[in-house]
Design an enzyme around this catalytic site. Structure first.
Site, short mmCIF file in Angstrom:
data_model
loop_
_atom_site.label_atom_id
_atom_site.label_comp_id
_atom_site.label_asym_id
_atom_site.label_seq_id
_atom_site.Cartn_x
_atom_site.Cartn_y
_atom_site.Cartn_z
N GLU A 146 0.82 -1.22 0.00
CA GLU A 146 0.00 0.00 0.00
C GLU A 146 0.85 1.27 0.00
OE1 GLU A 146 -0.45 -2.61 1.93
OE2 GLU A 146 -2.52 -3.29 1.74
N PHE A 171 -11.66 -7.86 13.40
CA PHE A 171 -10.55 -8.22 12.54
C PHE A 171 -10.24 -7.10 11.53
CE2 PHE A 171 -9.08 -10.28 8.55
CZ PHE A 171 -7.84 -10.68 9.02
N GLN A 172 -9.00 -6.72 11.46
CA GLN A 172 -8.54 -5.66 10.54
C GLN A 172 -9.30 -4.34 10.74
OE1 GLN A 172 -8.32 -7.29 6.49
NE2 GLN A 172 -6.24 -7.98 6.92
N LYS A 186 -17.54 -1.00 5.27
CA LYS A 186 -18.04 -1.92 4.26
C LYS A 186 -19.56 -1.86 4.13
CE LYS A 186 -17.13 -6.72 2.89
NZ LYS A 186 -16.43 -7.95 3.32
N MET A 195 24.18 8.68 3.19
CA MET A 195 24.12 10.00 3.82
C MET A 195 24.38 9.89 5.32
SD MET A 195 23.95 13.12 3.17
CE MET A 195 23.07 13.74 1.74
#
Lengths: 172, 569
Positions: free
Chosen positions: B52, B114-115, B164, B470
């Site tokens: 993502e 969940f999630q 959802k 760096m």
């Protein structure tokens, strides 16, 4: 009314009024602007307004003027903030309410009532050993009463936080 | 019998199409299935990424290259938390994004389903604005607002958290009128401010224009050029202001700041007026706030009122859109008498050029310079963050503000490859090169699979020094050469790695091969990766140590051990 000076490095107590959309998450977005700069909020009042779509917030916070100006700009940048303004340097109507519960045996009641009289405070509860006091006024007046009541031992104190409103025709 | 109304997800896609969305970058999950389902058969291309973060950076690169709003679509929980770096990157650089995150059904919010994550709460500090949609009928209005907020004023990412049950619900037709009473977009400046700016500019003997990303976003290239040429004022640009005035223009002194050109930084020290056009006086360019341009008059044009006097106190702040304000200002300008000043900057340019050692092992700077020559300054270049980014900023002279794509404010490693993919999709037919470090590249290299699937000819130039270069440079210069956590031992063979993804790989390890191999890679019709095995211990110069004054700029390796910098990284 000048801001109350509370520290050596220009830190002062500021009274900020915000007019915001009445939506979930608004409070946290505002709180984050303060916390990101490491600013403590001294008091916070959120209430309904004459329009159910909007809320008014009154925030008192301590800090130097330049940083507070920056914070006000960042508050105004939030999409849900209609406007945010620092009223610390303006003459506006300012009120706060406090409740105190003090130790007060019967032999000191007269003395307590005398103090309350001077501050136009009301007795709202009484027991054998305690007295509950309600007082309204400027935050400074509430501070002064608090100092006086300390000699009785303050068991509990709660304050609503400052609310303010512009005077006359001016909109807050 | 009425036709069955569409779902929230279908309404969302309808508005995306109306808003001109060509590509959605994303990765599905359980909570996002209705949203992905609504994309089937629609005139909008879904780019399935491998992570993502890559999706958001791709949307970001697309937005930077085209000026349009980038769109990403992910699922709830970890899908959403993986977008945080991308959101932060976009917020810091004012990039218009709309990121839609699927969410568990609304009745499970806060119940540790969940999630299920508090995505709004996690992302508040990383977005311009965000929505948690509770009512399907709000979707049209919220989508309109999201695209408007993302792209207007000072652009930024807008997040829409979509449970959802809301995306799957049937919508009843409802107006999509925006309701944004707390949001306004400044455009023009007040006449008095513009007049004052003109007066200050006319009085300046050594004026300097500081061009930032705001000028690029505003599309003010023509106006900036007219301003510089009319005033005969030299120009310095920030990392993200590169190319607004072409860096080949004789008045452009290139990038200023920590690793800017010596001549740009010398101009900062000596100017008597500096006018920022859409730059926010970042600490990378200002370095030491109380010694920055102390004797110069400072003017600041910015669309964001909160930037005025934020870190540098200015004599005149003008809130407005850069292009609009410059158009107001131009008719009032008189040609300045700056010939001596311009001559001085030209002497600095001659006496303190950018340089690098050409002997010994292959030098990153040579590879980058050769890439610039071969592409004739016409390529869109994206970068990761670190030494290669600074060398690219120094040696790639940008011709347009939309040809240079780099994570400036956030300094996000792993940005280069995904942003290049987004840029190439937005501007097909153009040459896109991601210049990346071996460290940053490994943070998002899973997007090689996305690149392969897309069959687009993005070129990846890995400046491979086997170090987090760096940080190694800082440890070398300021920490007594005590290396800690910088050796990238265990790097894969990047050419073989590319091959495993079906991408053509090239390697350069000798300076004699640079031109030939780069040319072959650029000529390759598909995507290609070039592994440039460069000198491991090279440092980027010039360098103003963080928090030091511009006069303390190092032009090359110091002869003594330096104090630890007082500024940030």
């Amino acid at each position: 009314m000048p801001a109350e000076i509370t520290g050596g490095n220009g830190a002062a107590r500021h009274s900020i009024s915000l007019y915001v959309a009445n939506k979930p998450g608004v409070l946290i977005r505002i709180a984050l602007v303060f916390s990101r700069r490491g600013y403590n909020i001294d008091s916070l009042v959120v209430s309904e307004t004459e329009d159910p779509g909007f809320s008014r917030m009154n925030i008192v916070a301590t800090g130097d003027r330049a940083t507070l100006e920056q914070i006000i700009k960042q508050l105004n940048k939030l999409v849900d903030v209609i406007h945010a303004r620092d009223y610390s340097y303006e003459d506006v109507i300012q009120k706060e309410l406090a409740l105190f519960k003090i130790d007060c045996a019967p032999e000191r009641r007269a003395e307590a009532l005398q103090v309350m009289e001077a501050f136009k405070a009301k007795t709202i509860d009484l027991s054998e050993r305690t007295l509950a006091v309600e007082v309204t006024g400027s935050s400074e007046k509430l501070d002064a009463l608090e100092t006086m009541l300390r000699s009785f031992h303050i068991r509990e104190m709660v304050r609503t936080g400052k609310v303010l409103m512009a005077r006359g025709e001016a909109a807050t | 019998m009425a036709v069955q109304e569409k779902t929230g997800a279908e309404a969302l896609v309808d508005i995306m199409i109306e808003e001109g969305v060509e590509y959605i970058f994303g990765l599905p999950g359980g909570s996002a299935i209705p949203l992905f389902d609504a994309l089937v058969g629609r005139n909008i291309k879904l780019v399935l990424t491998r992570h993502e973060q890559g999706a958001v950076h791709m949307a970001d690169g697309y937005a930077r290259a085209t000026g349009k709003t980038g769109v990403a679509l992910v699922t709830s929980g970890p899908g959403a938390t993986n977008t945080v770096t991308g959101l932060f990157t976009a917020l810091m650089d004012s990039i218009p994004l709309v990121v839609v995150t699927g969410q568990m059904p609304a009745w499970t919010l806060g119940l540790d389903a969940f999630q299920e994550a508090d995505v709004s709460g996690i992302t508040y500090p990383c977005v311009k604005h965000s929505y948690l949609v509770k009512d399907v009928d709000d979707i049209p209005r919220i989508m309109r607002e999201a695209f408007f907020l993302a792209s207007s004023g000072r652009p930024g990412p807008v997040l829409i958290d979509m449970p959802k049950n809301v995306s799957g619900a049937r919508i009843s037709p409802k107006a999509d009128t925006m309701q944004l009473p707390g949001y306004s977009v400044p455009k023009a400046a007040q006449d008095a401010e513009v007049a004052r700016a003109a007066t200050l500019l006319a009085a300046a003997k050594r004026p300097l224009l500081l061009v930032g990303h705001g000028a690029a976003i505003s599309g003010a290239a023509t106006e900036v050029r007219a301003l510089a040429e009319t005033l005969q004022a030299p120009v310095v640009n920030t990392l993200l202001g590169k190319g607004v005035l072409p860096e080949t223009h004789e008045l452009n002194l290139g990038m200023l700041g920590m690793h800017g050109t010596a001549y740009a930084n010398k101009a900062i020290i000596d100017c008597d007026l500096i006018m920022s056009i859409g730059s926010r006086w970042d600490d990378r360019i200002v370095s030491k706030y109380d010694e920055f341009c102390v004797n110069a008059v400072k003017i600041h044009i910015d669309i964001d009122a909160a930037e005025i006097n934020k870190v540098v106190k200015v004599d005149l702040g003008i809130v407005g859109d850069a292009k609009t304000v410059l158009r107001q200002l131009l008719p009032r300008l008189v040609k300045g008498d700056t010939a001596d000043w311009v001559r001085q900057t030209k002497r600095w340019r001659r006496d303190f050029p950018l340089k690098f050692q050409k002997e010994g092992k292959l030098r990153a700077q040579q590879v980058i310079q050769e890439l610039y020559r071969l592409t004739g300054g016409k390529a869109i270049v994206t970068t990761d963050v670190g030494q290669h980014q600074m060398w690219a900023a120094q040696f790639i002279l940008s011709e347009s503000g939309r040809d240079w794509i780099s994570s400036g404010g956030a300094g996000t490693m792993g940005f280069g490859l995904p942003s290049a993919i987004g840029a190439q999709l937005g501007r097909p037919g153009e040459t896109v090169v991601a210049i990346v470090g071996d460290g940053g590249f490994q943070m998002t290299l899973s997007e090689l699979a996305t690149l392969f699937n897309l069959k687009i000819p993005v070129k990846i130039l890995v400046i491979n020094n086997h170090y987090l270069g760096m940080v190694r440079q800082w440890q070398n210069l300021f920490y007594d050469n005590r290396y800690s956590g910088v050796d990238l031992e265990g790097n894969p063979d990047f050419v073989k790695l590319a091959g495993a993804y079906g991408i053509k790989g090239f390697r350069i390890s000798r300076s004699a091969d640079v031109r030939r191999v780069l040319k072959a890679a650029l000529d390759h019709p598909g995507p290609a990766l070039i592994d440039a095995e460069v000198e491991q211990h090279d440092n980027v110069f010039p360098m103003i140590p963080a928090g030091a004054a511009h006069k303390d700029m190092l032009l090359g390796p110091p002869r003594r051990v330096l104090e630890k910098p007082t500024g940030g990284t």
